[in-house]
Design a protein around this motif. Structure first.
Motif, PDB file in Angstrom:
ATOM      1  N   GLU A   1      28.157   9.279  51.983  1.00  0.00           N
ATOM      2  CA  GLU A   1      28.029   8.716  53.331  1.00  0.00           C
ATOM      3  C   GLU A   1      27.964   7.194  53.344  1.00  0.00           C
ATOM      4  O   GLU A   1      28.264   6.578  54.362  1.00  0.00           O
ATOM      5  CB  GLU A   1      26.830   9.322  54.051  1.00  0.00           C
ATOM      6  CG  GLU A   1      27.121  10.732  54.522  1.00  0.00           C
ATOM      7  CD  GLU A   1      25.981  11.384  55.283  1.00  0.00           C
ATOM      8  OE1 GLU A   1      24.823  10.900  55.194  1.00  0.00           O
ATOM      9  OE2 GLU A   1      26.247  12.385  55.970  1.00  0.00           O
ATOM     10  N   VAL A   2      27.613   6.565  52.228  1.00  0.00           N
ATOM     11  CA  VAL A   2      27.606   5.090  52.177  1.00  0.00           C
ATOM     12  C   VAL A   2      29.016   4.570  52.474  1.00  0.00           C
ATOM     13  O   VAL A   2      29.205   3.696  53.315  1.00  0.00           O
ATOM     14  CB  VAL A   2      27.093   4.586  50.812  1.00  0.00           C
ATOM     15  CG1 VAL A   2      27.311   3.081  50.681  1.00  0.00           C
ATOM     16  CG2 VAL A   2      25.622   4.931  50.647  1.00  0.00           C
TER      17      VAL A   2
ATOM     18  N   ARG B   1      24.509  11.858  50.345  1.00  0.00           N
ATOM     19  CA  ARG B   1      24.005  10.520  50.649  1.00  0.00           C
ATOM     20  C   ARG B   1      24.864   9.443  49.998  1.00  0.00           C
ATOM     21  O   ARG B   1      25.117   8.404  50.602  1.00  0.00           O
ATOM     22  CB  ARG B   1      22.547  10.387  50.220  1.00  0.00           C
ATOM     23  CG  ARG B   1      21.617  11.178  51.141  1.00  0.00           C
ATOM     24  CD  ARG B   1      20.207  11.255  50.641  1.00  0.00           C
ATOM     25  NE  ARG B   1      19.572   9.940  50.569  1.00  0.00           N
ATOM     26  CZ  ARG B   1      18.362   9.747  50.070  1.00  0.00           C
ATOM     27  NH1 ARG B   1      17.655  10.760  49.614  1.00  0.00           N
ATOM     28  NH2 ARG B   1      17.853   8.545  50.038  1.00  0.00           N
ATOM     29  N   THR B   2      25.306   9.659  48.780  1.00  0.00           N
ATOM     30  CA  THR B   2      26.196   8.699  48.121  1.00  0.00           C
ATOM     31  C   THR B   2      27.519   8.623  48.865  1.00  0.00           C
ATOM     32  O   THR B   2      28.040   7.531  49.123  1.00  0.00           O
ATOM     33  CB  THR B   2      26.418   9.097  46.652  1.00  0.00           C
ATOM     34  OG1 THR B   2      25.156   9.100  45.986  1.00  0.00           O
ATOM     35  CG2 THR B   2      27.373   8.146  45.955  1.00  0.00           C
TER      36      THR B   2
ATOM     37  N   ALA C   1      19.692   2.366  44.502  1.00  0.00           N
ATOM     38  CA  ALA C   1      19.971   1.902  45.863  1.00  0.00           C
ATOM     39  C   ALA C   1      18.651   1.548  46.527  1.00  0.00           C
ATOM     40  O   ALA C   1      17.580   1.908  46.035  1.00  0.00           O
ATOM     41  CB  ALA C   1      20.696   2.982  46.676  1.00  0.00           C
TER      42      ALA C   1
ATOM     43  N   ASP D   1      17.044   2.652  52.115  1.00  0.00           N
ATOM     44  CA  ASP D   1      17.930   3.055  53.218  1.00  0.00           C
ATOM     45  C   ASP D   1      19.335   3.424  52.738  1.00  0.00           C
ATOM     46  O   ASP D   1      20.277   3.453  53.517  1.00  0.00           O
ATOM     47  CB  ASP D   1      17.991   1.956  54.281  1.00  0.00           C
ATOM     48  CG  ASP D   1      18.606   0.664  53.764  1.00  0.00           C
ATOM     49  OD1 ASP D   1      18.945   0.575  52.550  1.00  0.00           O
ATOM     50  OD2 ASP D   1      18.764  -0.270  54.571  1.00  0.00           O
ATOM     51  N   ASP D   2      19.482   3.705  51.448  1.00  0.00           N
ATOM     52  CA  ASP D   2      20.754   4.103  50.823  1.00  0.00           C
ATOM     53  C   ASP D   2      21.791   2.985  50.785  1.00  0.00           C
ATOM     54  O   ASP D   2      22.975   3.256  50.573  1.00  0.00           O
ATOM     55  CB  ASP D   2      21.363   5.339  51.507  1.00  0.00           C
ATOM     56  CG  ASP D   2      20.526   6.587  51.313  1.00  0.00           C
ATOM     57  OD1 ASP D   2      19.828   6.689  50.291  1.00  0.00           O
ATOM     58  OD2 ASP D   2      20.572   7.467  52.189  1.00  0.00           O
ATOM     59  N   THR D   3      21.400   1.730  50.956  1.00  0.00           N
ATOM     60  CA  THR D   3      22.349   0.619  50.848  1.00  0.00           C
ATOM     61  C   THR D   3      22.249   0.003  49.448  1.00  0.00           C
ATOM     62  O   THR D   3      21.310   0.274  48.697  1.00  0.00           O
ATOM     63  CB  THR D   3      22.086  -0.455  51.926  1.00  0.00           C
ATOM     64  OG1 THR D   3      20.765  -0.978  51.736  1.00  0.00           O
ATOM     65  CG2 THR D   3      22.236   0.131  53.331  1.00  0.00           C
ATOM     66  N   TYR D   4      23.236  -0.838  49.119  1.00  0.00           N
ATOM     67  CA  TYR D   4      23.355  -1.393  47.774  1.00  0.00           C
ATOM     68  C   TYR D   4      23.380  -2.921  47.770  1.00  0.00           C
ATOM     69  O   TYR D   4      23.851  -3.529  46.824  1.00  0.00           O
ATOM     70  CB  TYR D   4      24.655  -0.900  47.116  1.00  0.00           C
ATOM     71  CG  TYR D   4      24.747   0.591  47.023  1.00  0.00           C
ATOM     72  CD1 TYR D   4      24.291   1.251  45.895  1.00  0.00           C
ATOM     73  CD2 TYR D   4      25.297   1.342  48.060  1.00  0.00           C
ATOM     74  CE1 TYR D   4      24.371   2.626  45.801  1.00  0.00           C
ATOM     75  CE2 TYR D   4      25.374   2.726  47.971  1.00  0.00           C
ATOM     76  CZ  TYR D   4      24.914   3.355  46.843  1.00  0.00           C
ATOM     77  OH  TYR D   4      24.990   4.708  46.742  1.00  0.00           O
TER      78      TYR D   4
ATOM     79  N   LYS E   1      30.398   5.491  56.130  1.00  0.00           N
ATOM     80  CA  LYS E   1      29.982   4.578  57.207  1.00  0.00           C
ATOM     81  C   LYS E   1      30.914   3.379  57.326  1.00  0.00           C
ATOM     82  O   LYS E   1      30.997   2.766  58.380  1.00  0.00           O
ATOM     83  CB  LYS E   1      28.546   4.095  56.969  1.00  0.00           C
ATOM     84  CG  LYS E   1      27.512   5.164  57.177  1.00  0.00           C
ATOM     85  CD  LYS E   1      26.122   4.658  56.830  1.00  0.00           C
ATOM     86  CE  LYS E   1      25.113   5.791  56.903  1.00  0.00           C
ATOM     87  NZ  LYS E   1      23.793   5.397  56.400  1.00  0.00           N
ATOM     88  N   GLU E   2      31.617   3.058  56.233  1.00  0.00           N
ATOM     89  CA  GLU E   2      32.568   1.941  56.227  1.00  0.00           C
ATOM     90  C   GLU E   2      34.001   2.427  56.443  1.00  0.00           C
ATOM     91  O   GLU E   2      34.949   1.652  56.304  1.00  0.00           O
ATOM     92  CB  GLU E   2      32.477   1.183  54.894  1.00  0.00           C
ATOM     93  CG  GLU E   2      31.108   0.623  54.590  1.00  0.00           C
ATOM     94  CD  GLU E   2      30.646  -0.412  55.603  1.00  0.00           C
ATOM     95  OE1 GLU E   2      31.482  -1.217  56.055  1.00  0.00           O
ATOM     96  OE2 GLU E   2      29.442  -0.406  55.951  1.00  0.00           O
TER      97      GLU E   2
END
Length: 183
Positions: free
Chosen positions: A59-60, A56-57, A17, A20-23, A63-64
């Motif tokens: 929470e991705v 953290r995984t 990732a 910022d933990d985004t993909y 958030k959606e």
């Protein structure tokens, strides 16, 4: 005994990732639209009966608005900071992560999917709990981000079991984790 499989997308330089933990880089249309590797991954989920992930995984998706990312699997989120699960189906584990994973592996059922989490994966590798690694190596170099595994204190030896090259440049590498030498 059930197998714990770390099945994860990674860049060529070993990041799962962005920092910022985004993909975003992994979601490019050329990598996911009409892609056989996505179809194969979705089909592979049927071989698992449980999914594990770090906070953290989890929470991705949270958030959606996704509170239960794997509706057909028992889902466990490992976190020392979350106070309660936002979904009654998703089990929150805040203590004795290693013991919980050992108990899950000892149960009857399908394999266990380790769904990302570099730090959490590092803990499970350090304890000798991961049996297989399935890397979806994407044709990307991120340069920085969340590493595939963090905080390992010793080398984890792997044996290549299979490879599959997809038309979009993604390569699936399947490894068995070799037993640690006895001290």
């Amino acid at each position: 005994m059930r197998k714990l499989k770390y099945h994860v997308a990674t860049s060529v330089d070993g990041f799962i990732a962005h920092e910022d933990d985004t993909y975003g880089a992994f979601m490019q249309p050329r990598l996911i639209q009409d892609s056989e590797h996505v179809t194969d991954f979705v089909a592979s989920l049927a071989t698992y009966s449980a999914a594990l992930m770090g906070r953290r995984t989890y929470e991705v998706g949270l958030k959606e608005g996704v509170t239960d990312p794997y509706t057909n699997l028992e889902t466990y989120v490992f976190s020392r900071t979350m106070k309660e699960s936002p979904n009654p189906r998703v089990k929150l584990v805040s203590e004795d992560a290693v013991g919980v994973v050992r108990r899950l592996k000892a149960q009857e059922g399908g394999d266990i999917y380790l769904s990302g989490g570099g730090a959490f994966a590092g803990l499970l590798f350090a304890e000798g709990l991961v049996d297989e690694v399935l890397l979806k190596m994407n044709p990307l170099i991120l340069g920085a981000g969340i590493p595939l595994v963090s905080s390992l204190r010793q080398v984890v030896d792997l044996e290549l079991k299979s490879t599959k090259v997809y038309g979009n440049g993604v390569v699936l590498l399947r490894y068995a984790v070799l037993p640690r030498p006895k001290a």
